[in-house]
Motif scaffolding. Structure first.
Motif, PDB file in Angstrom:
ATOM      1  N   ILE A  77       0.841  -1.201   0.000  1.00 47.56           N
ATOM      2  CA  ILE A  77       0.000   0.000   0.000  1.00 47.56           C
ATOM      3  C   ILE A  77       0.874   1.247   0.000  1.00 47.56           C
ATOM      4  O   ILE A  77       0.540   2.258  -0.633  1.00 47.56           O
ATOM      5  CB  ILE A  77      -0.988   0.001   1.194  1.00 47.56           C
ATOM      6  CG1 ILE A  77      -1.918   1.225   1.144  1.00 47.56           C
ATOM      7  CG2 ILE A  77      -0.276  -0.048   2.524  1.00 47.56           C
ATOM      8  CD1 ILE A  77      -2.796   1.299  -0.062  1.00 47.56           C
ATOM      9  N   LYS A 207     -15.834  -6.306  -0.857  1.00 46.86           N
ATOM     10  CA  LYS A 207     -14.854  -5.463  -0.176  1.00 46.86           C
ATOM     11  C   LYS A 207     -14.891  -4.018  -0.669  1.00 46.86           C
ATOM     12  O   LYS A 207     -14.611  -3.089   0.081  1.00 46.86           O
ATOM     13  CB  LYS A 207     -13.435  -6.012  -0.390  1.00 46.86           C
ATOM     14  CG  LYS A 207     -13.192  -7.411   0.142  1.00 46.86           C
ATOM     15  CD  LYS A 207     -13.156  -7.437   1.641  1.00 46.86           C
ATOM     16  CE  LYS A 207     -12.798  -8.817   2.167  1.00 46.86           C
ATOM     17  NZ  LYS A 207     -12.899  -8.889   3.640  1.00 46.86           N
ATOM     18  N   ILE A 346      -2.782   3.431   8.313  1.00 45.49           N
ATOM     19  CA  ILE A 346      -3.087   2.159   7.657  1.00 45.49           C
ATOM     20  C   ILE A 346      -2.346   1.060   8.395  1.00 45.49           C
ATOM     21  O   ILE A 346      -1.126   1.110   8.538  1.00 45.49           O
ATOM     22  CB  ILE A 346      -2.661   2.181   6.176  1.00 45.49           C
ATOM     23  CG1 ILE A 346      -3.347   3.340   5.453  1.00 45.49           C
ATOM     24  CG2 ILE A 346      -2.996   0.856   5.500  1.00 45.49           C
ATOM     25  CD1 ILE A 346      -2.834   3.570   4.039  1.00 45.49           C
ATOM     26  N   ASP A 348      -1.046  -2.754   8.883  1.00 47.71           N
ATOM     27  CA  ASP A 348      -0.710  -4.073   8.351  1.00 47.71           C
ATOM     28  C   ASP A 348      -0.343  -5.006   9.499  1.00 47.71           C
ATOM     29  O   ASP A 348       0.338  -6.009   9.306  1.00 47.71           O
ATOM     30  CB  ASP A 348       0.461  -3.951   7.364  1.00 47.71           C
ATOM     31  CG  ASP A 348       0.782  -5.259   6.655  1.00 47.71           C
ATOM     32  OD1 ASP A 348      -0.145  -6.022   6.360  1.00 47.71           O
ATOM     33  OD2 ASP A 348       1.980  -5.520   6.397  1.00 47.71           O
ATOM     34  N   PRO A 550     -11.559  -2.561   3.942  1.00 53.63           N
ATOM     35  CA  PRO A 550     -10.399  -1.687   4.194  1.00 53.63           C
ATOM     36  C   PRO A 550     -10.699  -0.580   5.198  1.00 53.63           C
ATOM     37  O   PRO A 550      -9.893  -0.306   6.088  1.00 53.63           O
ATOM     38  CB  PRO A 550     -10.077  -1.116   2.813  1.00 53.63           C
ATOM     39  CG  PRO A 550     -10.608  -2.129   1.854  1.00 53.63           C
ATOM     40  CD  PRO A 550     -11.839  -2.680   2.499  1.00 53.63           C
ATOM     41  N   GLN A 551     -11.833   0.085   5.052  1.00 49.34           N
ATOM     42  CA  GLN A 551     -12.162   1.151   5.988  1.00 49.34           C
ATOM     43  C   GLN A 551     -12.711   0.552   7.278  1.00 49.34           C
ATOM     44  O   GLN A 551     -13.612  -0.272   7.260  1.00 49.34           O
ATOM     45  CB  GLN A 551     -13.159   2.156   5.390  1.00 49.34           C
ATOM     46  CG  GLN A 551     -14.498   1.581   4.970  1.00 49.34           C
ATOM     47  CD  GLN A 551     -14.516   1.096   3.539  1.00 49.34           C
ATOM     48  OE1 GLN A 551     -13.805   0.163   3.216  1.00 49.34           O
ATOM     49  NE2 GLN A 551     -15.331   1.707   2.711  1.00 49.34           N
ATOM     50  N   TYR A 558      -7.436   2.536   8.408  1.00 55.06           N
ATOM     51  CA  TYR A 558      -7.681   1.519   7.392  1.00 55.06           C
ATOM     52  C   TYR A 558      -6.902   0.245   7.723  1.00 55.06           C
ATOM     53  O   TYR A 558      -5.876   0.283   8.408  1.00 55.06           O
ATOM     54  CB  TYR A 558      -7.252   2.025   6.009  1.00 55.06           C
ATOM     55  CG  TYR A 558      -8.031   3.227   5.530  1.00 55.06           C
ATOM     56  CD1 TYR A 558      -9.132   3.077   4.689  1.00 55.06           C
ATOM     57  CD2 TYR A 558      -7.659   4.515   5.915  1.00 55.06           C
ATOM     58  CE1 TYR A 558      -9.843   4.189   4.248  1.00 55.06           C
ATOM     59  CE2 TYR A 558      -8.362   5.626   5.478  1.00 55.06           C
ATOM     60  CZ  TYR A 558      -9.457   5.454   4.647  1.00 55.06           C
ATOM     61  OH  TYR A 558     -10.159   6.550   4.218  1.00 55.06           O
ATOM     62  N   THR A 560      -4.941  -3.128   5.920  1.00 54.41           N
ATOM     63  CA  THR A 560      -4.357  -3.672   4.699  1.00 54.41           C
ATOM     64  C   THR A 560      -3.779  -5.044   5.024  1.00 54.41           C
ATOM     65  O   THR A 560      -3.817  -5.499   6.163  1.00 54.41           O
ATOM     66  CB  THR A 560      -3.255  -2.746   4.139  1.00 54.41           C
ATOM     67  OG1 THR A 560      -2.843  -3.238   2.859  1.00 54.41           O
ATOM     68  CG2 THR A 560      -2.042  -2.685   5.057  1.00 54.41           C
ATOM     69  N   LEU A 564      -7.043  -8.744   5.653  1.00 51.45           N
ATOM     70  CA  LEU A 564      -8.161  -8.028   5.051  1.00 51.45           C
ATOM     71  C   LEU A 564      -8.853  -8.845   3.984  1.00 51.45           C
ATOM     72  O   LEU A 564     -10.069  -8.822   3.852  1.00 51.45           O
ATOM     73  CB  LEU A 564      -7.651  -6.718   4.443  1.00 51.45           C
ATOM     74  CG  LEU A 564      -8.639  -5.910   3.607  1.00 51.45           C
ATOM     75  CD1 LEU A 564      -9.818  -5.482   4.466  1.00 51.45           C
ATOM     76  CD2 LEU A 564      -7.960  -4.706   2.997  1.00 51.45           C
ATOM     77  N   CYS A 587      -7.103  -2.077  -0.280  1.00 50.59           N
ATOM     78  CA  CYS A 587      -7.008  -0.874   0.545  1.00 50.59           C
ATOM     79  C   CYS A 587      -6.697   0.342  -0.328  1.00 50.59           C
ATOM     80  O   CYS A 587      -7.295   1.415  -0.169  1.00 50.59           O
ATOM     81  CB  CYS A 587      -5.927  -1.059   1.612  1.00 50.59           C
ATOM     82  SG  CYS A 587      -5.751   0.342   2.738  1.00 50.59           S
TER      83      CYS A 587
END
Length: 615
Positions: A77, A207, A346, A348, A550-551, A558, A560, A564, A587
């Protein structure tokens, strides 16, 4: 009534198509960014990129986003955002970037911890195109042998070996040679796998589509009517294959690859399994130069846009304003907190770490957060054994392929007995073992390490077997812990040396194991899982996939990575690696407000056309 239903479906289809084909944000795949391939650098030179330690002074100003975790989902991302001019900071708690794509060195042997083989990498296919763009064309891929997998079943006195070939026609043809009289079952199995794989498009829509449309598709039951993937998602792998054949070895061969997602066949979704089968139909590949090449070629793209990837940067909490909007993160530097502000966060780090470790208590308790957590559970703990050997691949009988070794063909029963058994007894009876030689797959390994080889062995083990030692220092745990590890190592090595007679005790120069609590320490896996959250049948319900998107329920935060996208790529690819990339792409689609999946496909078609035009 049926006219009304038809009108509703037509309107829904129009809305979905409008969403798919209408884009507004910048496109990271707008042009082909591949560059001439440069020579592969030494480990020391690569570490200058992969091991940049965190300092507050290194944090770029005016960030557009902060990414927690430098796994492929996090780096992916970050690169997508960097390609459209965004300044992104990636923070990694480990001492090197890459997540499960990192390597480590012991006694002169370099070990990959996660990458074993990747499929679907033919030139100008969307997945290959995406990887090329995320690394500016610097990753080189070496094809594995064909057969790329061997399924080995039974004890030494009754051992059966079945080769697994790539090739859309060769795969079933070779199976039919091994199982004469089972042609109908094999053809039907392949047909069902392909059909389920083609239905994955709807998972992507759940998604990406507006929440109202996604919920309509779920609660009207249209998901199962529109997609064979969802029609078959709640059927277990055992149920499906048992309905195809009475041959127990063929059932075992149909289901052998369950080890790539970590659920025994009776608990695994047939649809999930079908993605792995179709993923390798066109072949399998390994990165030239090893797994570190992946992160090494992604980080400069992030840096070129003004961002950074910093390690030894443990994020201890996400920062929120009074309106419960994410505004940055806090990093522990020694005993002090360093606050880093950004308009977008974001993660991960996985859904469990993000929601249970990084959110303040009042936000953890939100019904929407608890709803998402209730739909998920932790995956099976991973057990890895790393072996350094004296001898070349030719001397040791190692090839660019993989072995899946099983005690017998009754996988479900063996797995139940293993996981529910006494840990000391189970250590002597590991029922499934994946064996691969990264050094045999890498064509330039011998240049770097002449006369040496490595073997990676992977299985599963219960986190609870090792949990009592989780708080001890990782490099100095108790004698009891080391004794249990040694029991697993010895039992596993006995199996390997029996299948590979050229590997003997006197050839072993280094051996060690990573247990579930090792995974917790190095890759932040809450229960030592190596494939993220559990991949059981419930994971592939339409409701779950429409809910975990994602959100998050919190503005500007978010998700990722592999957690996800159910650890699968939306275009039929390998579990954690491609699943993480799929999470990044999904994402990115939400953040940039355009369908990046279609953008990658469009660029793949464009580059293929250009190549054909000039050939």
């Amino acid at each position: 009534m049926w006219i009304t239903v038809g009108i509703i479906c037509a309107v829904l289809l129009a809305l979905v198509l409008k969403y798919i084909f209408t884009t507004s944000g910048p496109n990271p795949f707008a042009r082909d960014t591949r560059e001439p391939v440069r020579e592969i650098l030494t480990k020391k030179e690569k570490n200058k990129v992969l091991k940049q330690g965190f300092l507050a002074s290194k944090v770029p100003e005016n960030l557009d986003a902060v990414v927690i975790g430098s796994g492929i989902g996090g780096l992916g991302i970050a690169v997508l955002l960097a390609k459209v001019g965004k300044k992104v900071l990636v923070l990694e708690q480990h001492d090197r970037a890459g997540g499960c794509c990192h390597t480590f060195t012991e006694k002169g042997f370099e070990f990959d911890v996660g990458i074993h083989y990747i499929g679907d990498l033919q030139e100008h296919k969307p997945f290959r195109c995406m990887l090329d763009q995320l690394t500016n064309g610097q990753l080189q891929w070496e094809p594995l042998d064909n057969p790329y997998d061997w399924v080995v079943i039974g004890p030494p006195e009754n051992r059966r070996r079945y080769p697994i070939y790539s090739g859309r026609t060769r795969f079933p043809e070779e199976l039919k040679k091994c199982f004469p009289g089972e042609e109908k079952a094999i053809d039907e199995y392949v047909r069902m796998c392909k059909k389920a794989g083609r239905g994955i498009w709807l998972l992507a829509m759940l998604k990406l589509a507006p929440t109202l449309i996604a919920k309509f598709l779920v609660y009207t039951g249209l998901c199962k009517r529109l997609s064979y993937f969802f029609e078959m998602a709640d059927r277990s792998l055992t149920e499906v294959v048992n309905g195809l054949t009475e041959n127990k070895d063929l059932r075992a061969v149909f289901t052998y690859i369950f080890g790539t997602y970590g659920n025994m066949p009776k608990d695994a979704s047939f649809s999930m399994h079908s993605l792995l089968v179709t993923h390798y139909l066109n072949g399998a590949w390994y990165p030239k130069g090893g797994a570190t090449e992946i992160a090494f070629h992604m980080i400069p793209i992030i840096e070129k846009a003004g961002g950074a990837v910093l390690v030894r940067a443990p994020v201890n909490r996400i920062l929120f304003n009074s309106n419960n909007e994410a505004i940055g993160v806090s990093v522990m530097k020694g005993q002090e907190e360093v606050h880093i502000n950004a308009p977008m966060v974001i993660s991960d780090a996985g859904i469990f770490n993000t929601y249970q470790q990084l959110l303040p208590k009042n936000l953890q308790a939100m019904p929407a957060i608890q709803k998402q957590l209730s739909l998920m559970k932790n995956g099976e703990g991973g057990l890895s054994v790393f072996v350094g050997l004296d001898g070349s691949k030719e001397e040791l009988g190692l090839k660019a392929d993989n072995y899946w070794i099983f005690k017998e063909n009754n996988y479900d029963e063996l797995w139940e007995a293993y996981t529910n058994g006494d840990r000391e007894e189970s250590a002597k009876n590991v029922p499934m073992l994946f064996v691969a030689s990264p050094s045999a797959k890498d064509p330039i390994w011998q240049e770097r390490n002449p006369g040496k080889s490595t073997v990676s062995l992977v299985s599963f083990a219960s986190y609870e077997w090792f949990e009592e030692w989780k708080d001890a220092k990782v490099t100095n745990r108790s004698p009891e812990y080391k004794e249990l590890k040694r029991a697993f190592i010895d039992g596993i090595l006995d199996v390997v040396m029996d299948v590979f007679p050229n590997i003997t005790r006197d050839k072993i120069e280094y051996v060690d194991a990573g247990t579930p609590i090792t995974n917790t320490h190095y890759i932040g896996a809450p229960k030592g899982e190596i494939y993220g959250a559990d991949h059981g049948i419930a994971r592939f319900s339409p409701e779950l996939n429409a809910t975990i998107r994602p959100q998050t329920p919190l503005k500007n935060l978010y998700l990722t990575g592999k957690g996800l996208v159910s650890d699968i790529l939306l275009r039929r690819v390998l579990v954690w690696f491609a699943g993480a990339l799929a999470g990044a792409l999904t994402c990115g689609s939400v953040v940039l407000k355009r369908n990046l999946h279609l953008d990658a496909v469009a660029l793949a078609k464009k580059t293929k056309f250009i190549k054909q035009k000039f050939e």
